[in-house]
Scaffold this motif. Structure first.
Motif, PDB file in Angstrom:
ATOM      1  N   ALA A 133       0.450  46.577  14.830  1.00  0.00           N
ATOM      2  CA  ALA A 133       0.727  47.968  14.464  1.00  0.00           C
ATOM      3  C   ALA A 133       2.200  48.200  14.163  1.00  0.00           C
ATOM      4  O   ALA A 133       2.603  49.343  13.885  1.00  0.00           O
ATOM      5  CB  ALA A 133       0.278  48.887  15.597  1.00  0.00           C
ATOM      6  N   GLY A 134       3.014  47.147  14.210  1.00  0.00           N
ATOM      7  CA  GLY A 134       4.427  47.283  13.882  1.00  0.00           C
ATOM      8  C   GLY A 134       5.270  47.846  14.996  1.00  0.00           C
ATOM      9  O   GLY A 134       6.379  48.336  14.757  1.00  0.00           O
ATOM     10  N   MET A 135       4.765  47.751  16.252  1.00  0.00           N
ATOM     11  CA  MET A 135       5.505  48.322  17.381  1.00  0.00           C
ATOM     12  C   MET A 135       6.596  47.390  17.883  1.00  0.00           C
ATOM     13  O   MET A 135       7.391  47.764  18.741  1.00  0.00           O
ATOM     14  CB  MET A 135       4.540  48.632  18.526  1.00  0.00           C
ATOM     15  CG  MET A 135       3.403  49.556  18.138  1.00  0.00           C
ATOM     16  SD  MET A 135       3.974  51.170  17.562  1.00  0.00           S
ATOM     17  CE  MET A 135       4.654  51.850  19.058  1.00  0.00           C
ATOM     18  N   GLY A 136       6.655  46.176  17.384  1.00  0.00           N
ATOM     19  CA  GLY A 136       7.667  45.224  17.799  1.00  0.00           C
ATOM     20  C   GLY A 136       7.121  43.806  17.729  1.00  0.00           C
ATOM     21  O   GLY A 136       5.960  43.591  17.376  1.00  0.00           O
ATOM     22  N   ALA A 137       7.968  42.850  18.054  1.00  0.00           N
ATOM     23  CA  ALA A 137       7.562  41.452  18.136  1.00  0.00           C
ATOM     24  C   ALA A 137       7.240  41.127  19.588  1.00  0.00           C
ATOM     25  O   ALA A 137       7.521  41.911  20.495  1.00  0.00           O
ATOM     26  CB  ALA A 137       8.661  40.543  17.601  1.00  0.00           C
ATOM     27  N   ALA A 138       6.657  39.967  19.809  1.00  0.00           N
ATOM     28  CA  ALA A 138       6.306  39.579  21.182  1.00  0.00           C
ATOM     29  C   ALA A 138       6.384  38.071  21.334  1.00  0.00           C
ATOM     30  O   ALA A 138       6.029  37.325  20.418  1.00  0.00           O
ATOM     31  CB  ALA A 138       4.899  40.060  21.537  1.00  0.00           C
ATOM     32  N   TRP A 139       6.864  37.644  22.486  1.00  0.00           N
ATOM     33  CA  TRP A 139       6.816  36.233  22.869  1.00  0.00           C
ATOM     34  C   TRP A 139       5.518  36.007  23.641  1.00  0.00           C
ATOM     35  O   TRP A 139       5.273  36.650  24.647  1.00  0.00           O
ATOM     36  CB  TRP A 139       8.014  35.871  23.734  1.00  0.00           C
ATOM     37  CG  TRP A 139       9.331  35.904  23.011  1.00  0.00           C
ATOM     38  CD1 TRP A 139      10.218  36.929  22.984  1.00  0.00           C
ATOM     39  CD2 TRP A 139       9.887  34.865  22.208  1.00  0.00           C
ATOM     40  NE1 TRP A 139      11.308  36.610  22.216  1.00  0.00           N
ATOM     41  CE2 TRP A 139      11.131  35.334  21.717  1.00  0.00           C
ATOM     42  CE3 TRP A 139       9.469  33.584  21.841  1.00  0.00           C
ATOM     43  CZ2 TRP A 139      11.944  34.570  20.902  1.00  0.00           C
ATOM     44  CZ3 TRP A 139      10.289  32.823  21.017  1.00  0.00           C
ATOM     45  CH2 TRP A 139      11.509  33.308  20.558  1.00  0.00           C
ATOM     46  N   VAL A 140       4.724  35.089  23.147  1.00  0.00           N
ATOM     47  CA  VAL A 140       3.421  34.837  23.780  1.00  0.00           C
ATOM     48  C   VAL A 140       3.236  33.332  23.948  1.00  0.00           C
ATOM     49  O   VAL A 140       3.835  32.535  23.216  1.00  0.00           O
ATOM     50  CB  VAL A 140       2.262  35.411  22.933  1.00  0.00           C
ATOM     51  CG1 VAL A 140       2.373  36.928  22.801  1.00  0.00           C
ATOM     52  CG2 VAL A 140       2.210  34.763  21.552  1.00  0.00           C
ATOM     53  N   PRO A 141       2.414  32.902  24.905  1.00  0.00           N
ATOM     54  CA  PRO A 141       2.124  31.466  25.028  1.00  0.00           C
ATOM     55  C   PRO A 141       1.479  30.927  23.758  1.00  0.00           C
ATOM     56  O   PRO A 141       0.746  31.643  23.054  1.00  0.00           O
ATOM     57  CB  PRO A 141       1.149  31.403  26.211  1.00  0.00           C
ATOM     58  CG  PRO A 141       1.421  32.645  26.995  1.00  0.00           C
ATOM     59  CD  PRO A 141       1.780  33.692  25.992  1.00  0.00           C
ATOM     60  N   GLU A 142       1.746  29.683  23.470  1.00  0.00           N
ATOM     61  CA  GLU A 142       1.254  29.071  22.235  1.00  0.00           C
ATOM     62  C   GLU A 142      -0.266  29.186  22.111  1.00  0.00           C
ATOM     63  O   GLU A 142      -0.802  29.316  21.004  1.00  0.00           O
ATOM     64  CB  GLU A 142       1.687  27.608  22.192  1.00  0.00           C
ATOM     65  CG  GLU A 142       1.425  26.917  20.864  1.00  0.00           C
ATOM     66  CD  GLU A 142       1.959  25.495  20.867  1.00  0.00           C
ATOM     67  OE1 GLU A 142       2.675  25.129  19.929  1.00  0.00           O
ATOM     68  OE2 GLU A 142       1.641  24.756  21.820  1.00  0.00           O
ATOM     69  N   ALA A 143      -0.988  29.157  23.236  1.00  0.00           N
ATOM     70  CA  ALA A 143      -2.447  29.245  23.182  1.00  0.00           C
ATOM     71  C   ALA A 143      -2.932  30.530  22.545  1.00  0.00           C
ATOM     72  O   ALA A 143      -4.047  30.577  21.995  1.00  0.00           O
ATOM     73  CB  ALA A 143      -3.022  29.121  24.598  1.00  0.00           C
TER      74      ALA A 143
END
Length: 296
Positions: free
Chosen positions: A238-248
């Motif tokens: 939705a364009g609320m920001g970026a996120a760091w997430v686990p590769e899985a």
């Protein structure tokens, strides 16, 4: 309360319709068998057999008792193996917590294999963040759980089986200018506003991400918080920001989201199976199953 031995003697006579053959079957002599049946009749207050010199027949009371007695004896035969199976962890219940990211990896395959190998263990699954799992462990409502954490970030007091270690990747809106680049500069990624999980659901991982930013002299700009990874990814779309997430999480394909692996020493996310040190044998069986799968 009726004891099983007189019922077993009754069933032998009822099936043989002959006191002599029933006594032989029971490896006893006939007089004590006759006395046992008479004692059972006194206890029930009803005749169970019509006896003549030539024949033995069940009365109406005996006919009513026979199928119930046979069922009780059959059930009693199952008690010893059932108790042994429970003591050995081959029968019982396993209450398993898991964070959503594990579902994108190997957990479904592990569960399918475990159910096939241990069909008498009832699996009760509960999706829960680590803070909720800790509360469930404390209240005795959870036996084991999959949790995400930074390397070395497992809380004390648990047995631990690490099942994966993977880099964090960047999820950003597909229409963001950086999404078109194959090699995103780290400083450009660190400058992006973030959608992030609250610290309490993964404290060590949260702290590792903040240390990562601090090491690059950047203060993270957290615009939104969300608990579930699916929600975080939806907010990114939705364009609320970026996120760091686990590769899985890259297995969660959401329209409008691009996943980017960054070069350099990005933080690692580990997933571990945790259980109490005094856990039930069913937990030990599950941990052994997962360990065996990891070695393949």
């Amino acid at each position: 309360m009726i004891e099983l031995r007189p019922l077993r003697q009754f069933v032998a006579v009822a099936e043989e319709l002959h006191f002599g053959r029933a006594a032989t079957r029971l490896h006893m002599t006939q007089p004590p068998l006759t006395q046992a049946i008479q004692g059972l009749e006194r206890e029930f207050g009803a005749l169970l057999f019509e006896r003549t010199r030539r024949s033995v027949a069940l009365t109406a009371a005996g006919l009513a008792l026979l199928p119930q007695a046979q069922r009780l004896l059959a059930d009693a035969e199952l008690l010893a193996p059932l108790v042994r199976a429970a003591a050995e962890g081959r029968r019982g219940r396993l209450r398993l917590g898991f964070v959503s990211t594990v579902g994108y990896g190997e957990m479904p395959r592990w569960l399918r294999g475990f159910r096939a190998a241990q069909p008498d263990i009832e699996l009760q699954l509960r999706e829960a963040t680590w803070d909720v799992q800790l509360q469930a462990f404390a209240s005795g409502d959870m036996d084991a759980g999959f949790a995400i954490h930074a390397p070395g970030g497992v809380p004390p007091g648990f047995e631990v089986l690490r099942v994966s270690s993977e880099p964090m990747v960047l999820a950003l809106s597909s229409d963001h200018p950086l999404a078109a680049q194959d090699d995103i500069p780290l400083q450009a990624a660190l400058a992006l506003p973030l959608v992030m999980y609250p610290r309490e659901i993964a404290p060590s991982l949260f702290d590792a991400m903040l240390s990562f930013y601090s090491a690059h002299r950047v203060t993270p700009q957290i615009e939104q918080e969300a608990i579930q990874m699916q929600t975080i990814v939806n907010l990114v779309s939705a364009g609320m920001g970026a996120a760091w997430v686990p590769e899985a999480v890259m297995g969660l394909q959401r329209p409008g989201v691009s996943y980017k692996r960054l070069r350099g020493d990005v933080p690692l996310c580990e997933t571990s199976l945790l259980w109490a040190r005094n856990a039930a044998p069913t937990v030990q069986h599950f941990a052994a199953h997962v360990r065996a799968q990891l070695s393949k």
